[in-house]
Every structure is written in structure tokens, then in C-alpha cells.
Design a protein around this motif. Structure first.
Motif, mmCIF file in Angstrom:
data_model
loop_
_atom_site.group_PDB
_atom_site.id
_atom_site.type_symbol
_atom_site.label_atom_id
_atom_site.label_comp_id
_atom_site.label_asym_id
_atom_site.label_seq_id
_atom_site.Cartn_x
_atom_site.Cartn_y
_atom_site.Cartn_z
ATOM 1 N N GLN A 108 32.508 9.263 32.194
ATOM 2 C CA GLN A 108 32.676 7.964 32.847
ATOM 3 C C GLN A 108 33.890 7.218 32.310
ATOM 4 O O GLN A 108 34.622 6.587 33.067
ATOM 5 C CB GLN A 108 31.416 7.120 32.663
ATOM 6 N N THR A 109 34.098 7.300 31.000
ATOM 7 C CA THR A 109 35.268 6.644 30.420
ATOM 8 C C THR A 109 36.548 7.298 30.909
ATOM 9 O O THR A 109 37.517 6.615 31.252
ATOM 10 C CB THR A 109 35.200 6.697 28.884
ATOM 11 N N GLY A 122 43.109 -4.629 23.837
ATOM 12 C CA GLY A 122 41.755 -4.343 23.383
ATOM 13 C C GLY A 122 41.581 -2.868 23.070
ATOM 14 O O GLY A 122 42.233 -2.014 23.672
ATOM 15 N N TYR A 123 40.700 -2.571 22.125
ATOM 16 C CA TYR A 123 40.447 -1.192 21.704
ATOM 17 C C TYR A 123 38.940 -0.949 21.767
ATOM 18 O O TYR A 123 38.157 -1.746 21.250
ATOM 19 C CB TYR A 123 40.951 -0.954 20.279
ATOM 20 N N SER A 124 38.547 0.155 22.397
ATOM 21 C CA SER A 124 37.128 0.469 22.509
ATOM 22 C C SER A 124 36.951 1.977 22.598
ATOM 23 O O SER A 124 37.888 2.699 22.968
ATOM 24 C CB SER A 124 36.518 -0.204 23.741
ATOM 25 N N GLN A 125 35.756 2.458 22.271
ATOM 26 C CA GLN A 125 35.495 3.890 22.322
ATOM 27 C C GLN A 125 35.131 4.349 23.729
ATOM 28 O O GLN A 125 35.570 5.415 24.161
ATOM 29 C CB GLN A 125 34.375 4.253 21.349
ATOM 30 N N THR A 126 34.333 3.563 24.432
ATOM 31 C CA THR A 126 33.908 3.940 25.780
ATOM 32 C C THR A 126 33.813 2.710 26.663
ATOM 33 O O THR A 126 33.743 1.575 26.170
ATOM 34 C CB THR A 126 32.524 4.634 25.763
ATOM 35 N N THR A 127 33.766 2.950 27.972
ATOM 36 C CA THR A 127 33.530 1.836 28.903
ATOM 37 C C THR A 127 32.084 1.366 28.813
ATOM 38 O O THR A 127 31.797 0.195 29.056
ATOM 39 C CB THR A 127 33.835 2.277 30.344
ATOM 40 N N GLN A 128 31.183 2.291 28.432
ATOM 41 C CA GLN A 128 29.771 1.913 28.329
ATOM 42 C C GLN A 128 29.529 0.909 27.215
ATOM 43 O O GLN A 128 28.586 0.118 27.282
ATOM 44 C CB GLN A 128 28.898 3.146 28.100
ATOM 45 N N ASP A 129 30.352 0.932 26.163
ATOM 46 C CA ASP A 129 30.205 -0.044 25.080
ATOM 47 C C ASP A 129 30.330 -1.465 25.628
ATOM 48 O O ASP A 129 29.564 -2.365 25.267
ATOM 49 C CB ASP A 129 31.262 0.190 24.003
#
Length: 689
Positions: free
Chosen positions: A564-565, A527-534
Motif C-alpha cells: 500500500q505504501t 515529513g518522514y514516515s515508514q508507511t502510509t498506514q502509520d
């Protein structure tokens, strides 16, 4: 070279003085041995010893020089797609090294004031950049200063920003591989926009295609480089016939796909169709009511042998009477063959109330007569009871209860997208292939799924979520029935590599099941994401986000934008002890007349230790583009550089892709231009990939 507890690789290379002295003496000793009272043999031995000493000290000096240089810049690292190494047992990630307490110690040393200057560009470099900015600078001079040659001492550094010292703390690099079996526990890649996530995906996909794995890519925004790289890999490895394209933005050349047409349990249809509806607060009750309504429709359709799709769900949702009548007559034909001889389709005087009810509720009179005939004769059927409960409500009142469902279904059944995601399987005039996950897995397919979320966000989210749920259901069947499920002959389990960009847009309750049980069915998720908040924002709670994160065991983290990330990785690392040097001095005097000294002074260097995090979260926010930290194999921390792509031809790209590729490029460039912070390139000393 220090033999003490602190190996200061950033100090000046004092060994060069020894080298110069040894070489300066070696020649006179060899040339004029008598001057040094040596015999010729002794002179040869002494000169050899001096040259050896000089060579040894030169190696030590060069090591220090390379570390000091690596703080400011690194050698470029790039490769052609054909050069990407692959293995059947490991996954290549790039060049790098295992990060230990030694590297944390070096970062601590580099933060000392006496080493700050190492990070700054040299005066010659600043002069060259200043010359290039002048509009009247001589062309021949700017050609020299901008020449990308190793002989150019002021050649421009790659505009990758960040702090190159994070990789410069180690000059001994090697290829970083992780066991392929480890990815069975899935991998998560974090990084802000345009820092190397797509490039890493290309490298991983190249290896997946080379190994012969089933490869599935979910790309919500539509990255043209990712699509082209994936197709070129299929061409290079002789798998172009296995490639399949699905793209919501370009229905004319896309494969057709029915997100709700295949299922293990009929209830999955309602879950996928109503999944995008809001479920917070009072909306939860309306979503539950819409789910039940769609479930009734899906059960009836399945019972009469009709495959559900969004078009039909919408049509029957607006007017369920035709479906209900078909179901009633079909059930009676199967269970009560002579029912037509006993059924009167025309209302009698005694059924006046029923006619008035039909008119009031906007229902078909014959349908209500059928329902009454069904009840009067004592027939029992669960689907009939469900339909009857719907028919008992006033149409207007009922539509208000399921009103939240109609706007979504209308978006999914409007325009060319409608025929794409609600395909007519019997339409022989439509040459576009139909995408079916079980078929893809059985034949070892390669599938790119673009959702055009920059243009049709609501539709993209609904279709991508349904597609993920469909894929999860497919792996659930494989997990339940074995790896040969759906095959005519017994075969070994196929490995399926799923790459999900913008993972937060695809996550639903089914994703947790896929991550939990998919490994047993051969599913490997990256998986690919910009932040954990997303992810947290999508699932609605920190606990659910942590549950998802717990199923993605390996972490690769490029430059991220918030603390946080970064702490998602650093919080899993131990603290380490680093050495610090404290300079102390003091003076004391004496009044003792018998002592010759009037005062005493003391100067000393004290070495102390302190506990610090192995990786400071702020370092992850200063990574140059194309660099990352990775936590692999249950706690092994590595620092990697992802290779830059060297120009490659767009191999065998279909002729009808031209317009699609141009629009994808324009759309993504527009998105980056409208979100400048996400595409920000930090100017500064830089550091090569």
C-alpha cells in the motif's frame, strides 16, 4: 549497438570480436602493405580505418559491459559534509537519472531467463566469501580478498541488500536537483527503518543551514547522528549561536518551553492540552467536557494576566476555587471599585442553605458568597457564568467527568520534565534559554527538538503534538498579519524548513492547517514516515490520511515494507508500452508430387508491445539501502542514490553533551535490537550507494 526497437544492453558484448579482428589486421597491414597489395599511403589509411573501427566498437562493447556490471554492483558514492552542494534556488538530493519508459523496458529485459545469471555473484566472488568464513583461513589471503580497492576483483560489496539493477539500468548519472520553490508544496519521505531516511535528512538540513534558512527538526525517537550532523552544519556555516536544543530526555541541558503559553485565540490552550485524549466512541463526550473545563480555566487565567502552563492548568483543574476567587475579586476591583464596602464575607442566617451547599460540594464558602454577590447585583460577564456553572456541580461528580484529563496532566507535571515544559519566566536563577517560535523565526534560528518517545511515550506525544499546534498557530499569525509580524522593522519573509521525523506521531488537526496555509507564511515541511498506514492509524480514517497526503506533493520513497505504501507513488504514474520478443517456429509438409520439397520450416522472432506500469510496486520493496525513487515537480520521476557519509569530526560539540549523546546512542541501539525486522540488512549481491 542495436538500432531496432529493443536495445538489449544486457546481451554479451559481441563487439569485442570485431575489436580483436580489427586490431589483429591493422598491424600486418601497416607492417607489410605489399602483402595486401597496398601502397604505403593506402596501408596507413586502411590501418587508421581499422583502428577507428576497433575504437568505435570498443566504446559500444564497453557500454554493454558497464550495463552488465551495473546489474550486480555500482561504484561507491560517498562524500564529506563539506562537499554537499547547495544552492539558493534548488535542493540537491543525490546522484541519479530521470526514469522513463526506456528504463522500464530494461527491467523487463533483465527479467528474461537468459539474463538472470547477471544478478548472481561471480564464482570468484563466492569463493572469496567462502574463504573468509573459514576460521582457519590464512590472514594474508583474507586481507587480500577483503581489500576495498578497485584493483580487487572480489572486493566485498556494501551490505545494502535489495536489487542493485534498479539503478544499474542507467549508467549515465548526474546530480539530481529540484527547484526550492517546489518544496513550498512540501515533501514526504517514506522508508522503513535504517534504509537512508536520516542520511537524506542530513543532506537536506546541511543545505538549509548553508542557505541561512530557519531550520526546525522534530525527532521523536532521538537520532544522535541527526543531532550531531545538524550541530556540525551550524558550526561550519558560522551559525552556532543560532542553534537551540530542546530535549525531553535531558532537561538539564535543554531549552525550556511552554507548549501552551503562546496563542492567537485563548481556545488554543484547551485544544493543545486535551489534544492527546482519546476521542473515539464514548470518549468523545468526556474529551469535550474536559476541553470546556480547561477552556474555562485558561480564559480566567488570561483575564487576570497569568500565562497558562501545564502545572497551573493541573493545579487549578484539581482545585479551581482559588482561581475563581482571584478572578471574581479582580473583575470587581476593575469594574466596581467600592464593592468591598458592600460585600459581607461572613454568611448570615439567611445564607444557611449556601453554607450547606458549600460543605456538600466541597467549595469555599467565601467563593460562593462572592458568586451570590455577583448575581444579586446583576453583574454580567461570560467568564463568570462559565466558572459559576463549574461551581454549581458537586466536586466529586465533576472530577469523574474530567477524570481522563488528570492522568495526562500528572504525567506532564511530574519530575524534571515539569519544570522544562512549565517554565517560570521570572526565575533569574535558571540559565536555560526559553524556546519561543516567533523569536526563533525572527532571528533565523536552528532548533533541534528531541522527544525521547522510546522512554516517555505519552509525554513525548503530548508535548510534540502541542508543539506542532503552537508552531502552526505561529504561522497562522504570520499568514494573517504578514511576514513582518512580531518584528520591529519591516523585513522580507523568512523561509522556515521543518523536518518532522516519524510524522505520524506529530500529526493532528492543526497539521493540515500548517500544510495548507504554512506555504503562504514561508513554511516548507519535509515529513518522514515508514508507511502510509502509520499516518492513517494516527488520524483514524483513510479520508483524513489522504487529505494529509494531498498536501505533501513531492514524494521520495526509499525501501518500504508493504504494498500500500509503494502504491502511494506508483499509482500516480502512467502506464508505458514495452517491447517483448516472442520466438516462434513451425513446420509443414506437402503431398503435392510436383513440388520438390517434402516440408517447409519457419523460425521467426516476433516483437510485440504491451502496456505495463512504469514502476512496479514490488521494485520499491527491493530497493537497496540509500536508494530511492522521487516524484518531483508535478510528475517527474527520478531514481536517486543518496551519498554515504564519510567520517567527519564532531565539530565543536559542547562538553556537557557527552552523557546525552551516549544515552541517545544506547537507547536507539536497544530499540533496533528489540525490533530486528526494522533494522534488517538483506545479505546478497548488494549494490553501492
Amino acid at each position: 549497438m542495436s538500432s531496432g526497437p529493443i536495445d538489449n544492453v544486457f546481451r554479451p558484448p559481441y563487439e569485442y570480436a570485431t575489436v580483436a579482428g580489427a586490431m589483429a589486421i591493422a598491424w600486418p597491414v601497416l607492417k607489410w602493405p605489399s602483402l595486401f597489395l597496398f601502397t604505403p599511403l593506402q596501408a596507413c589509411a586502411a590501418a587508421t580505418g581499422l583502428v577507428g573501427l576497433g575504437a568505435w566498437r570498443m566504446v559500444q562493447a564497453d557500454r554493454v559491459r558497464r550495463y552488465r556490471r551495473a546489474v550486480r554492483e555500482l561504484e561507491p558514492y560517498a562524500m564529506y559534509p563539506t562537499e554537499v552542494p547547495w544552492s539558493r534556488s534548488t535542493v540537491f538530493l543525490g546522484m541519479g537519472f530521470e526514469w522513463t519508459a526506456r528504463h522500464t523496458q530494461r527491467m523487463t529485459l533483465l527479467a528474461q531467463p537468459e539474463n538472470e545469471h547477471l544478478k548472481d555473484p561471480t564464482p570468484a566472488y563466492r569463493w572469496a566469501r567462502a574463504i573468509e568464513r573459514k576460521p582457519d583461513a590464512p590472514a594474508w589471503l583474507t586481507r587480500l580478498t577483503t581489500s576495498d580497492s578497485s584493483w580487487n576483483p572480489v572486493r566485498p560489496l556494501p551490505p545494502v541488500g535489495g536489487n542493485p539493477a534498479l539503478h544499474g539500468v542507467e549508467i549515465k548519472e548526474e546530480e539530481i536537483h529540484t527547484a526550492l520553490g517546489e518544496l513550498n508544496n512540501h515533501m514526504m519521505v517514506y522508508g522503513t527503518t535504517r534504509v537512508g531516511k536520516t542520511r537524506l535528512a542530513q543532506i537536506l538540513i546541511e543545505q538549509d543551514v548553508a542557505r541561512g534558512d530557519v531550520v526546525i527538526v522534530f525527532d521523536p525517537k532521538g537520532d544522535v547522528d541527526l543531532l550531531l550532523g545538524m550541530y556540525a552544519a551550524a558550526v561550519r556555516h558560522g551559525r552556532v549561536d543560532e542553534f537551540q536544543l530542546f530535549h525531553l530526555g535531558f532537561p538539564e541541558i535543554s531549552s525550556r518551553y511552554n507548549p501552551i503559553g503562546n496563542f492567537e485565540q485563548i481556545t488554543e490552550v484547551a485544544t493543545r492540552a486535551t489534544g492527546p485524549l482519546p476521542a473515539e466512541g464514548q470518549s468523545a463526550a468526556f474529551k469535550a467536557f474536559a476541553w470546556r473545563y480547561v477552556n474555562v480555566i485558561a480564559r480566567a487565567m488570561s483575564a487576570i494576566g497569568e500565562r497558562p502552563d501545564f502545572k497551573k492548568i493541573y493545579a487549578y483543574g484539581v482545585a479551581i476555587d482559588s482561581l475563581a476567587k482571584r478572578y471574581f475579586t479582580d473583575w470587581l476591583d476593575r469594574k466596581v471599585p467600592d464593592w468591598r464596602d458592600r460585600f459581607n464575607p461572613f454568611p448570615t442566617k439567611e445564607q444557611k442553605d449556601l453554607v450547606q451547599k458549600a460543605e456538600k460540594n466541597g467549595r469555599d464558602v467565601e467563593l460562593l458568597l462572592l458568586a451570590q454577590f455577583f448575581k444579586t447585583n446583576g453583574y454580567e460577564d461570560a467568564i463568570f457564568d462559565a466558572i459559576a456553572s463549574v461551581l454549581a456541580n458537586d466536586r466529586t461528580y465533576f472530577e469523574k467527568l474530567v477524570n481522563s484529563l488528570y492522568p495526562l496532566l500528572e504525567k506532564l507535571t511530574t519530575g524534571k520534565v515539569a519544570d522544562l515544559i512549565s517554565p517560570e519566566y521570572e526565575d533569574t536563577q535558571d540559565g536555560r534559554p526559553i524556546l519561543d517560535w516567533m523569536s526563533v523565526i525572527n532571528r533565523g534560528g536552528i532548533v533541534y527538538c528531541g522527544f525521547d518517545s522510546l522512554t516517555i511515550r505519552d509525554v513525548a506525544e503530548a508535548v510534540s503534538a502541542s508543539m506542532m499546534a503552537d508552531l502552526t498557530s505561529t504561522f497562522g499569525r504570520i499568514y494573517k498579519h504578514g511576514s513582518s509580524y512580531g518584528m520591529s522593522a519591516k523585513e522580507g519573509q523568512r523561509r522556515v524548513r521543518l523536518h518532522a521525523d516519524e510524522l505520524n506521531e506529530l500529526i493532528g488537526p492543526e497539521f493540515v492547517q500548517a500544510a495548507n496555509k504554512g506555504g503562504g507564511a514561508g513554511l516548507y515541511i519535509t515529513g518522514y514516515s515508514q508507511t502510509t498506514q502509520d499516518i492513517e492509524a494516527k488520524v483514524g480514517s483513510t479520508a483524513k490520511a489522504e487529505q494529509i497526503g494531498g498536501n505533501l506533493n513531492s514524494i521520495v520513497m526509499l525501501r518500504v515494507k508493504n504494498l500500500q505504501t509503494a502504491e502511494r507513488l506508483t499509482s500516480q504514474l502512467d502506464q508505458v508500452r514495452v517491447f517483448t520478443r516472442l520466438q516462434a517456429s513451425g513446420v509443414s509438409d506437402t503431398n503435392d508430387p510436383t513440388e520438390m520439397a517434402d516440408f517447409a520450416s519457419r523460425n521467426e522472432d516476433r516483437i510485440t508491445t504491451e502496456k505495463v506500469p512504469m514502476l512496479d510496486p514490488s521494485w520499491l520493496m527491493k530497493l537497496p539501502k540509500g536508494q530511492a525513487f522521487a516524484l518531483l515537480e508535478g510528475g517527474k520521476l527520478v531514481k536517486i542514490r543518496i551519498p554515504l557519509p564519510l567520517p567527519a569530526t564532531e565539530e565543536g560539540v559542547p562538553a556537557n553533551w557527552g552523557q546525552m549523546l551516549a544515552q541517545m546512542r544506547t537507547g536507539y541501539e536497544t530499540y533496533v535490537a528489540s525490533n530486528p525486522d526494522e533494522g534488517l540488512t538483506m545479505e546478497g549481491t548488494g549494490g553501492g550507494y
